[in-house]
Design a protein around this motif. Structure first.
Motif, PDB file in Angstrom:
ATOM      1  N   ASP A  93       0.850  -1.179   0.000  1.00  0.00           N
ATOM      2  CA  ASP A  93       0.000   0.000   0.000  1.00  0.00           C
ATOM      3  C   ASP A  93       0.892   1.236   0.000  1.00  0.00           C
ATOM      4  OD1 ASP A  93      -1.828   2.003   0.359  1.00  0.00           O
ATOM      5  OD2 ASP A  93      -2.513   1.337   2.335  1.00  0.00           O
ATOM      6  N   LEU A  94       0.789   2.058  -1.037  1.00  0.00           N
ATOM      7  CA  LEU A  94       1.641   3.242  -1.155  1.00  0.00           C
ATOM      8  C   LEU A  94       1.108   4.438  -0.365  1.00  0.00           C
ATOM      9  CD1 LEU A  94       2.649   3.106  -4.931  1.00  0.00           C
ATOM     10  CD2 LEU A  94       3.912   2.277  -2.937  1.00  0.00           C
ATOM     11  N   ASP A  95      -0.019   4.267   0.323  1.00  0.00           N
ATOM     12  CA  ASP A  95      -0.582   5.334   1.141  1.00  0.00           C
ATOM     13  C   ASP A  95      -0.857   6.592   0.310  1.00  0.00           C
ATOM     14  OD1 ASP A  95      -1.558   6.574   3.415  1.00  0.00           O
ATOM     15  OD2 ASP A  95       0.414   7.240   4.097  1.00  0.00           O
ATOM     16  N   LEU A  96      -1.405   6.405  -0.882  1.00  0.00           N
ATOM     17  CA  LEU A  96      -1.704   7.533  -1.766  1.00  0.00           C
ATOM     18  C   LEU A  96      -3.196   7.827  -1.899  1.00  0.00           C
ATOM     19  CD1 LEU A  96       0.881   6.946  -4.633  1.00  0.00           C
ATOM     20  CD2 LEU A  96       0.749   8.950  -3.143  1.00  0.00           C
ATOM     21  N   LYS A  97      -4.027   6.976  -1.373  1.00  0.00           N
ATOM     22  CA  LYS A  97      -5.465   7.173  -1.527  1.00  0.00           C
ATOM     23  C   LYS A  97      -5.904   8.495  -0.903  1.00  0.00           C
ATOM     24  CE  LYS A  97      -9.958   4.918  -0.816  1.00  0.00           C
ATOM     25  NZ  LYS A  97     -10.324   5.064  -2.238  1.00  0.00           N
TER      26      LYS A  97
ATOM     27  N   LEU B  80      -1.100   7.336 -10.694  1.00  0.00           N
ATOM     28  CA  LEU B  80      -1.498   7.990  -9.445  1.00  0.00           C
ATOM     29  C   LEU B  80      -2.983   7.775  -9.167  1.00  0.00           C
ATOM     30  CD1 LEU B  80       0.539  11.277  -9.928  1.00  0.00           C
ATOM     31  CD2 LEU B  80       0.889   9.621  -8.088  1.00  0.00           C
TER      32      LEU B  80
ATOM     33  N   GLU C 172      -3.852   4.495  -7.715  1.00  0.00           N
ATOM     34  CA  GLU C 172      -3.554   4.389  -6.285  1.00  0.00           C
ATOM     35  C   GLU C 172      -4.515   5.213  -5.431  1.00  0.00           C
ATOM     36  OE1 GLU C 172      -1.350   2.449  -4.779  1.00  0.00           O
ATOM     37  OE2 GLU C 172      -0.754   1.568  -6.703  1.00  0.00           O
TER      38      GLU C 172
ATOM     39  N   CYS D  11      -5.340   8.629  -6.034  1.00  0.00           N
ATOM     40  CA  CYS D  11      -5.104  10.077  -6.021  1.00  0.00           C
ATOM     41  C   CYS D  11      -6.111  10.804  -6.903  1.00  0.00           C
ATOM     42  CB  CYS D  11      -3.710  10.398  -6.576  1.00  0.00           C
ATOM     43  SG  CYS D  11      -2.348   9.989  -5.497  1.00  0.00           S
TER      44      CYS D  11
ATOM     45  N   ASP E 175       5.575   3.893 -12.878  1.00  0.00           N
ATOM     46  CA  ASP E 175       5.639   3.151 -11.614  1.00  0.00           C
ATOM     47  C   ASP E 175       6.725   3.716 -10.701  1.00  0.00           C
ATOM     48  OD1 ASP E 175       3.569   1.483 -12.330  1.00  0.00           O
ATOM     49  OD2 ASP E 175       4.861  -0.159 -12.987  1.00  0.00           O
TER      50      ASP E 175
ATOM     51  N   VAL F 156       5.463   7.129  -9.355  1.00  0.00           N
ATOM     52  CA  VAL F 156       4.412   6.968  -8.344  1.00  0.00           C
ATOM     53  C   VAL F 156       5.014   6.542  -7.007  1.00  0.00           C
ATOM     54  CG1 VAL F 156       2.367   5.621  -7.703  1.00  0.00           C
ATOM     55  CG2 VAL F 156       2.590   6.535 -10.026  1.00  0.00           C
TER      56      VAL F 156
ATOM     57  N   SER G 133       5.185   8.790  -3.361  1.00  0.00           N
ATOM     58  CA  SER G 133       4.390   8.288  -2.239  1.00  0.00           C
ATOM     59  C   SER G 133       5.110   8.408  -0.901  1.00  0.00           C
ATOM     60  CB  SER G 133       4.049   6.813  -2.481  1.00  0.00           C
ATOM     61  OG  SER G 133       5.173   5.984  -2.180  1.00  0.00           O
TER      62      SER G 133
END
Length: 254
Positions: free
Chosen positions: A2-6, A27, A30, A32, A224, A227, A231
């Protein structure tokens, strides 16, 4: 991972096609919300529609990033529309060719100065983010000489390394990171290498063969990397240049 971008808010210049569009879509995938700009109004509209279809909030505008006032207005308007700004990706390029003054001027105004102007305009928003991230798209042409025809392009792409490194150290205490991603040869429909493929097949095949991987990159592979660097998962990476070229360059990056 989880890239914590939501729920984060991103702005991509030159986001209507190629690497820029792939970054915007990456993005959005994910979670954004994304704002894009480019000169081609139809391309911007199509890209915004594709982004919105993923379920995120997306806005766009047609403009010349070399016009500072227009760029600053767009950044402010987009940040307000998205409710803030966490990520800035400076991707727009003049793709200048040749060694003449006009080519150097175009590369300076679009590749370098637009990046500087966008960063300055976006920084007040990025500082409020708590996880602000800037990514400038450079090129392997900034680290290796690929011929005098690309000297203007390569010179200004190289200048981005110094600018972003200095910027990264300056904004680190304010909670903002800044990095560079340098793509190698990247193939997509309508792009530079696609035109070479159609118009000069021998040159295209020679450039493919020059890479030990035996192929060119895809925009999504560059995206990729962008992104991830954008993040919070890359929270301790700043002031660096990430080369994404499939081993095309021969230099040792120490």
């Amino acid at each position: 991972m989880d890239l914590d971008l939501k729920g984060r808010r991103a702005l991509v210049t030159g986001g209507s096609k190629g690497i820029g569009r792939a970054v915007a879509l990456g993005l959005a995938a994910e979670g954004c919300d994304v704002a894009i700009c480019a000169r081609d109004a139809q391309g911007v509209a199509a890209a915004v529609a594709e982004l919105q279809a993923t379920g995120v909030n997306a806005v766009g505008a047609s403009l010349d990033v070399g016009e500072r006032a227009a760029l600053e207005r767009f950044i402010a308007t987009a940040a307000e529309a998205l409710g803030g700004l966490d990520i800035l990706v400076c991707n727009a390029s003049a793709f200048a060719e040749g060694s003449g003054e006009e080519a150097f001027r175009a590369a300076f105004e679009i590749d370098l100065l637009h990046t500087r102007n966008a960063c300055e305009a976006a920084l007040p928003w990025l500082e409020r983010s708590g996880a602000g991230s800037i990514i400038a798209i450079s090129s392997i042409s900034g680290v290796e000489d690929y011929g005098y025809d690309s000297v203007s392009y390569g010179t200004l792409k190289a200048a981005l390394f110094f600018y972003v490194k200095s910027l990264a150290r300056h904004v680190a205490p304010r909670g903002v990171r800044a990095n560079v991603v340098s793509p190698g040869t990247t193939l997509f429909a309508g792009g530079f290498w696609d035109r070479v493929r159609l118009n000069d097949p021998a040159s295209f095949e020679a450039n493919v063969a020059a890479n030990p991987m035996g192929r060119m990159g895809r925009p999504e592979e560059i995206a990729d990397a962008v992104v991830f660097l954008a993040s919070p998962r890359a929270s301790f990476i700043s002031g660096t240049n990430l080369t994404v070229d499939g081993t095309l360059t021969m230099r040792v990056q120490a």
